[in-house]
Write an enzyme that holds these catalytic residues in place. Sequence first.
Site, mmCIF file in Angstrom:
data_model
loop_
_atom_site.group_PDB
_atom_site.id
_atom_site.type_symbol
_atom_site.label_atom_id
_atom_site.label_comp_id
_atom_site.label_asym_id
_atom_site.label_seq_id
_atom_site.Cartn_x
_atom_site.Cartn_y
_atom_site.Cartn_z
ATOM 1 N N LYS A 102 -5.622 3.427 0.578
ATOM 2 C CA LYS A 102 -5.479 2.476 -0.540
ATOM 3 C C LYS A 102 -5.802 3.177 -1.865
ATOM 4 C CE LYS A 102 -6.513 -2.382 -1.588
ATOM 5 N NZ LYS A 102 -5.146 -2.810 -1.804
ATOM 6 N N GLU B 126 6.654 -2.969 3.951
ATOM 7 C CA GLU B 126 5.700 -4.010 3.540
ATOM 8 C C GLU B 126 6.062 -4.458 2.136
ATOM 9 O OE1 GLU B 126 1.676 -2.434 3.081
ATOM 10 O OE2 GLU B 126 2.468 -0.511 2.423
ATOM 11 N N LEU C 252 -0.082 -0.140 4.362
ATOM 12 C CA LEU C 252 -1.520 -0.339 4.242
ATOM 13 C C LEU C 252 -1.965 -1.305 5.348
ATOM 14 C CD1 LEU C 252 -3.927 0.297 2.228
ATOM 15 C CD2 LEU C 252 -3.692 -2.102 1.616
HETATM 16 N N1 PMP Z 1 0.047 -3.602 1.386
HETATM 17 C C1 PMP Z 1 -0.135 -3.141 0.137
HETATM 18 C C2 PMP Z 1 0.734 -2.036 -0.346
HETATM 19 C C3 PMP Z 1 -1.112 -3.717 -0.689
HETATM 20 O O1 PMP Z 1 -1.294 -3.253 -1.930
HETATM 21 C C4 PMP Z 1 -1.880 -4.810 -0.195
HETATM 22 C C5 PMP Z 1 -2.887 -5.503 -1.058
HETATM 23 N N2 PMP Z 1 -3.834 -4.683 -1.609
HETATM 24 C C6 PMP Z 1 -1.663 -5.237 1.109
HETATM 25 C C7 PMP Z 1 -0.689 -4.615 1.879
HETATM 26 C C8 PMP Z 1 -2.476 -6.361 1.707
HETATM 27 O O2 PMP Z 1 -3.744 -5.925 2.045
HETATM 28 P P1 PMP Z 1 -4.997 -6.926 2.047
HETATM 29 O O3 PMP Z 1 -4.632 -8.028 2.985
HETATM 30 O O4 PMP Z 1 -6.117 -6.107 2.531
HETATM 31 O O5 PMP Z 1 -5.152 -7.406 0.644
#
Ligand code: PMP
Length: 286
Positions: free
Chosen positions: A149, A182, A207
């Site tokens: 991330k 995604e 992610l």
């Molecule tokens: N994919 C990406 C590329 C993201 O930036 C995020 C949000 N930060 C997510 C998926 C979702 O992750 P989370 O549920 O941990 O917010």
Amino acid sequence: MTRVVYVNGQYLPYGQAGVHVEDRGFQFADSIYEVCEVDQGRLVDETRHLERLERSLGELRIPMPMSRRALGHVLRETVKRNRVQTGLVYLQISRGAAPRDFPFPTGDIAPTIVCLARRVDGAKRAARAAAGIAVKTMPDIRWGRCDIKTVMLLPAVLAKEAAAADGAQEAWLVDSEGFITEGASSNAWIVDASGTLITRPTGNAILPGVTRRSLFDLLMGEKIPFTERPFRVEEAFSAREAFITSASGTVMPVVAIDGRPIGNGHPGELTRRLRSNFHQAVEFSR
Ligand code: PMP
């Protein structure tokens, strides 16, 4: 807007907070972050967010600047000082400041830590969820380690900008083989004709969303079938339902992809149920 910002050990008024001009986060995106949902003043899924944060740092060989417990305290204290009931808390850690040079700086440099919290208009978000969002597909032009991330978010910025120009609220990124990876800032899900949920497996291409992971717990608890496999844009067009997951939006219905209505063009029944039950599957902390 956040009023009080945590920067390297101090809570400062927003206008007085700043970081070094040679911070490696600024110059190289040599920096990672987390975003947690705040619900009724409580942090949602702190443990999973801090686990992912530690993993992101480890992959970049940035030392943990303090214990998970201490980082959790910073998150919760920033929420409190900003009196956020419904909103988000954002934590960013960069490798630190050093004269600009590509390799890691030698010697001890202290990571830069920034934490801010801000309110979200709950009524506005609920209205958005009631209507559902539109998404636009865009080529996934990101790097090969989307599982970390990092703040290297320019491809996501460009994709979201293109989506917004088309009246869409999110971009769904498509790999070179036509599979959706995604969303630009969310994980992508569809529901097939038999009612099975489909989302891409974790790996380097996406992610590993915390919301995605907690939703798995809810699905297992409610015995709702789901499968982790890649799916193509055409399959998404003909899905019964679609939605995205993220800490900022929890479960958000998708009602159109590239202008084509999904299902009957309204938020799906299963999606709405998952959205309303989502908080049953999370960890709360204050
Ligand atoms: N994919 C990406 C590329 C993201 O930036 C995020 C949000 N930060 C997510 C998926 C979702 O992750 P989370 O549920 O941990 O917010």
